[in-house]
Write an enzyme that holds these catalytic residues in place. Sequence first.
Site, PDB file in Angstrom:
ATOM      1  N   CYS A  96       2.410   0.604  -8.325  1.00 11.89           N
ATOM      2  CA  CYS A  96       3.561   1.123  -7.581  1.00 11.89           C
ATOM      3  C   CYS A  96       4.799   1.134  -8.464  1.00 11.89           C
ATOM      4  O   CYS A  96       5.768   1.832  -8.166  1.00 11.89           O
ATOM      5  CB  CYS A  96       3.800   0.307  -6.316  1.00 11.89           C
ATOM      6  N   GLU A 128       5.769  -3.427   0.977  1.00 14.14           N
ATOM      7  CA  GLU A 128       5.934  -3.093  -0.437  1.00 14.14           C
ATOM      8  C   GLU A 128       5.112  -1.837  -0.676  1.00 14.14           C
ATOM      9  O   GLU A 128       3.882  -1.876  -0.709  1.00 14.14           O
ATOM     10  CB  GLU A 128       5.462  -4.250  -1.326  1.00 14.14           C
ATOM     11  N   VAL A 185       0.986   4.798   5.100  1.00 15.00           N
ATOM     12  CA  VAL A 185       0.402   3.746   5.945  1.00 15.00           C
ATOM     13  C   VAL A 185       1.467   2.711   6.290  1.00 15.00           C
ATOM     14  O   VAL A 185       1.513   2.198   7.414  1.00 15.00           O
ATOM     15  CB  VAL A 185      -0.799   3.099   5.243  1.00 15.00           C
ATOM     16  N   GLY A 186       2.334   2.398   5.326  1.00 13.83           N
ATOM     17  CA  GLY A 186       3.395   1.435   5.588  1.00 13.83           C
ATOM     18  C   GLY A 186       4.312   1.878   6.717  1.00 13.83           C
ATOM     19  O   GLY A 186       4.763   1.048   7.520  1.00 13.83           O
ATOM     20  N   GLY A 191       0.833  -1.200   0.000  1.00 14.88           N
ATOM     21  CA  GLY A 191       0.000   0.000   0.000  1.00 14.88           C
ATOM     22  C   GLY A 191       0.862   1.241   0.000  1.00 14.88           C
ATOM     23  O   GLY A 191       2.012   1.228  -0.450  1.00 14.88           O
ATOM     24  N   SER A 192       0.311   2.312   0.519  1.00 15.26           N
ATOM     25  CA  SER A 192       0.999   3.595   0.475  1.00 15.26           C
ATOM     26  C   SER A 192       2.167   3.642   1.456  1.00 15.26           C
ATOM     27  O   SER A 192       2.185   2.943   2.477  1.00 15.26           O
ATOM     28  CB  SER A 192       0.021   4.725   0.809  1.00 15.26           C
TER      29      SER A 192
END
Length: 435
Positions: free
Chosen positions: A283, A249, A231-232, A227-228
């Site tokens: 991504c 990732e 948030v990661g 994800g973003s």
Amino acid sequence: MITSYIAGSPVTGNAGTTTSTNPARLSDVVADVSLASPEQLVEAFRAARAAQPAWAATPAPVRGQVIAKIGRLVEANAEALAELVTREVGKPIAEARGEVQEIVDTCDFFLGEGRRLYGQTVPSEMRDKQLFTFRVPVGVAGIITAGNFPVAVPSWYLVPALLCGNAVVWKPAEYAAALADALHRIFVAGGLPDGVLNTVHADGPATFQGLSLALEAGLVNKVGFTGSSEVGAEIGALCGRHLQSACLELGGKNPLVVMPDADLDLAAEGALFSGFGTAGQRCTSLSVAIVHDDVYDDFLARFLARVDGAVVGDPTDPSVLYGPMLGERFLTGFEKWLGEVQPHHVLHGASGRITAQNPRNGFVGDPAAGVFAHPTVVSGVRPTDALYLNETFGPLVSVMRFSSFEEAVELANGHGYGLSAAIYTRDAQAAFRFR
């Protein structure tokens, strides 16, 4: 109504509902989704914890046979699954078929790993001593995935985790819930015991809170997240507080360098699909083309000609380069980056949402029916610009100049992201130096 699956049984969520909608035809409701609470996510982790020892005790080659059956089931249902990918997330049908094939390929690769989970015999510095290593399952994995690759990316997590004897709690994207439900059913039909794969539908805050509670209770041994970057970072910090390592990732900037000796037609063609395939919602999408001064104008002209001729619209039409954004919120997030176009930039052609008032030539279908955005090219971008420094996650390619190889490498690395990169050159030495 799509529900979660915990310990092999459907479980209705107690945190409300949401709707999964076809982004190419917003009137087409794909599924109503029952959302789980943080406590229900913890329940899923407890179920995984209970089921994992028996699955770990199953011989790895036998677990490989389950993975093999899953691959064959995906193969048998490939077209239906691909059509659902196109319907639920708007990916063009050719790309959707390719994504489904990735599940098959992942299963085919990892089923053999069931016979290759070797340990090692290590020489000892002490007499009459022998040292052995053995591979054992990690335990329970919490997997959180995005919806831009709603079945391929989950398979990259789920297949190896399950093959190696782990149990999984999977939280898919809410806007790809129908695909998650279909994939869950296929995996279970492949022979997974109850509780080894638990699929939980929840929104972002409930997921974070539930994961936090599960970590506090000692129910999680590994976390995977796609994800973003924002948030990661939060998930990585949460796992770190509990001494758990997270596999993250996240975003990418993905530069493409065009050297003066490049085949410019090939480079322009590569930039077109890399930048605008999946509406730039990968991504690994090209975000910035870094072009040598000597070929800058020529490359830009060829690239713009291809962008102008690209077909956008209904993702079921095999002629389209890309279809809709993943949803309204993704278009809203993308449009904020269009506000970063500066006076020193050149914005080529139309930008923003495709509408009757802001049309695109050759559009396939009805733009008012879905969430479609113009392919956008911005030239004259500089290293201090927000468009260079940030992932834009949408159909936008920035173009900038360089004069030396060293400057190209510096620009390719200068934004702080690292995921994929490309160079177009006929010079093998330049290619290897860039690598």
